[in-house]
Write a protein that holds these residues in place. Structure first.
Motif, PDB file in Angstrom:
ATOM      1  N   ALA A  59       0.839  -1.200   0.000  1.00  0.00           N
ATOM      2  CA  ALA A  59       0.000   0.000   0.000  1.00  0.00           C
ATOM      3  C   ALA A  59       0.876   1.252   0.000  1.00  0.00           C
ATOM      4  O   ALA A  59       1.996   1.262   0.510  1.00  0.00           O
ATOM      5  CB  ALA A  59      -0.921   0.004   1.217  1.00  0.00           C
ATOM      6  N   ARG A  60       0.318   2.330  -0.577  1.00  0.00           N
ATOM      7  CA  ARG A  60       1.025   3.608  -0.576  1.00  0.00           C
ATOM      8  C   ARG A  60       0.935   4.247   0.808  1.00  0.00           C
ATOM      9  O   ARG A  60       0.156   3.834   1.660  1.00  0.00           O
ATOM     10  CB  ARG A  60       0.419   4.542  -1.624  1.00  0.00           C
ATOM     11  CG  ARG A  60       0.493   4.003  -3.048  1.00  0.00           C
ATOM     12  CD  ARG A  60       0.146   5.126  -4.040  1.00  0.00           C
ATOM     13  NE  ARG A  60      -1.145   5.711  -3.714  1.00  0.00           N
ATOM     14  CZ  ARG A  60      -2.299   5.265  -4.204  1.00  0.00           C
ATOM     15  NH1 ARG A  60      -2.315   4.210  -5.003  1.00  0.00           N
ATOM     16  NH2 ARG A  60      -3.450   5.848  -3.868  1.00  0.00           N
ATOM     17  N   LEU A  64      -1.909   3.863   3.800  1.00  0.00           N
ATOM     18  CA  LEU A  64      -1.623   3.409   5.157  1.00  0.00           C
ATOM     19  C   LEU A  64      -2.093   4.428   6.188  1.00  0.00           C
ATOM     20  O   LEU A  64      -2.606   4.057   7.254  1.00  0.00           O
ATOM     21  CB  LEU A  64      -0.118   3.158   5.315  1.00  0.00           C
ATOM     22  CG  LEU A  64       0.463   1.988   4.503  1.00  0.00           C
ATOM     23  CD1 LEU A  64       1.980   1.948   4.642  1.00  0.00           C
ATOM     24  CD2 LEU A  64      -0.145   0.668   4.956  1.00  0.00           C
ATOM     25  N   VAL A  65      -1.942   5.721   5.865  1.00  0.00           N
ATOM     26  CA  VAL A  65      -2.429   6.759   6.770  1.00  0.00           C
ATOM     27  C   VAL A  65      -3.943   6.670   6.915  1.00  0.00           C
ATOM     28  O   VAL A  65      -4.495   6.810   8.004  1.00  0.00           O
ATOM     29  CB  VAL A  65      -2.005   8.154   6.261  1.00  0.00           C
ATOM     30  CG1 VAL A  65      -2.695   9.248   7.069  1.00  0.00           C
ATOM     31  CG2 VAL A  65      -0.498   8.309   6.338  1.00  0.00           C
ATOM     32  N   PRO A 207      -7.027  -0.381   0.253  1.00  0.00           N
ATOM     33  CA  PRO A 207      -6.518  -1.233  -0.834  1.00  0.00           C
ATOM     34  C   PRO A 207      -7.154  -2.611  -0.810  1.00  0.00           C
ATOM     35  O   PRO A 207      -7.225  -3.251   0.238  1.00  0.00           O
ATOM     36  CB  PRO A 207      -5.014  -1.306  -0.543  1.00  0.00           C
ATOM     37  CG  PRO A 207      -4.718  -0.096   0.276  1.00  0.00           C
ATOM     38  CD  PRO A 207      -5.945   0.162   1.102  1.00  0.00           C
ATOM     39  N   GLY A 208      -7.661  -3.038  -1.959  1.00  0.00           N
ATOM     40  CA  GLY A 208      -8.328  -4.325  -2.044  1.00  0.00           C
ATOM     41  C   GLY A 208      -9.724  -4.323  -1.485  1.00  0.00           C
ATOM     42  O   GLY A 208     -10.336  -5.382  -1.346  1.00  0.00           O
TER      43      GLY A 208
END
Length: 237
Positions: A59-60, A64-65, A207-208
């Motif tokens: 993940a970017r 993540l934040v 993500p996902g």
């Protein structure tokens, strides 16, 4: 005079040849086998752990934040629930006339009525619209979206004109499309959701997650945060 040399002693022989000596228990080999088994278990556990965290590792930073913010929101909501319960407990302990218990019972009745779907509801939340122009989505896709919203703390949900309850189900219609609780849903599918808007939006966009899954299926999901969502559909008691 020298004595004759004694011949080595052999065990009794049979037609099949000399008898075999019993093998001794090899502790070294047993220890090596145990170590190999432990090492194999550790490797398997590590591989499974890596599989579970793959989406986070790729993940970017902004994603993540967002995930961290979502977890913080959920943690804060749980702490708020604990404070409310502690305040209610303190009020009940101080109450001598029973008025606090009556008011708490009324509040709980209203809350349970909204959660059960027998009462209308209003509050901050989101409008989540799923556009499926090719009609590729199936019942399981909408169910995944619903479960993701519930996991993110959605309190009240309405899909088209169907009030979602604990017994709500989705099924593929024989003529195409999706049925919810026996009612055919129309495209685009519209979810009205009451809950913390930021947490709900973050959960859908991880993500996902749901939005990415919809894009992979040729559909498109759009989310709008609202200060006041009104849900009027109700379920029969």
């Amino acid at each position: 005079m020298t004595e004759p040399e004694e011949s080595p002693v052999h065990g009794p022989e049979t037609d099949a040849g000399p008898a075999r000596r019993p093998r001794r228990f090899d502790r070294g080999r047993l220890l090596i086998g145990v170590l190999c088994a432990v090492l194999g278990f550790a490797v398997t556990a590590e591989v499974r752990s890596n599989d579970r965290t793959t989406k986070f590792a790729t993940a970017r930073q902004d994603e993540l934040v967002g995930i961290l913010g979502d977890l913080s929101q959920r943690s804060e909501r749980l702490r708020g629930d604990i404070r409310d319960l502690e305040n209610t407990k303190s009020g009940l302990e101080r109450d001598t006339q029973g008025q606090t218990a009556v008011e708490d019972a009324r509040r709980r009745a209203a809350t349970y009525g909204m959660l059960a779907g027998t009462l209308p509801a209003a509050g901050p939340g989101i409008q989540f619209t799923i556009d499926d122009p090719r009609g590729r989505l199936r019942a399981e896709d909408l169910l995944d979206a619903l479960e993701e919203l519930r996991d993110a703390g959605a309190e009240v949900i309405q899909v088209d004109d169907v009030r979602v309850g604990v017994s709500t189900y989705f099924a593929d219609a024989a003529s195409g499309g999706v049925v919810a609780d026996g009612r055919i849903l129309t495209r685009p599918y519209r979810f009205l959701v009451i809950g913390d808007p930021h947490t709900l939006v973050t959960a859908l966009g991880i993500p996902g997650g749901v939005l990415q899954t919809l894009r992979n299926s040729g559909a498109r999901g759009s989310v709008a945060q609202e200060q006041r969502i009104v849900i009027r559909a109700i379920r029969s008691p």
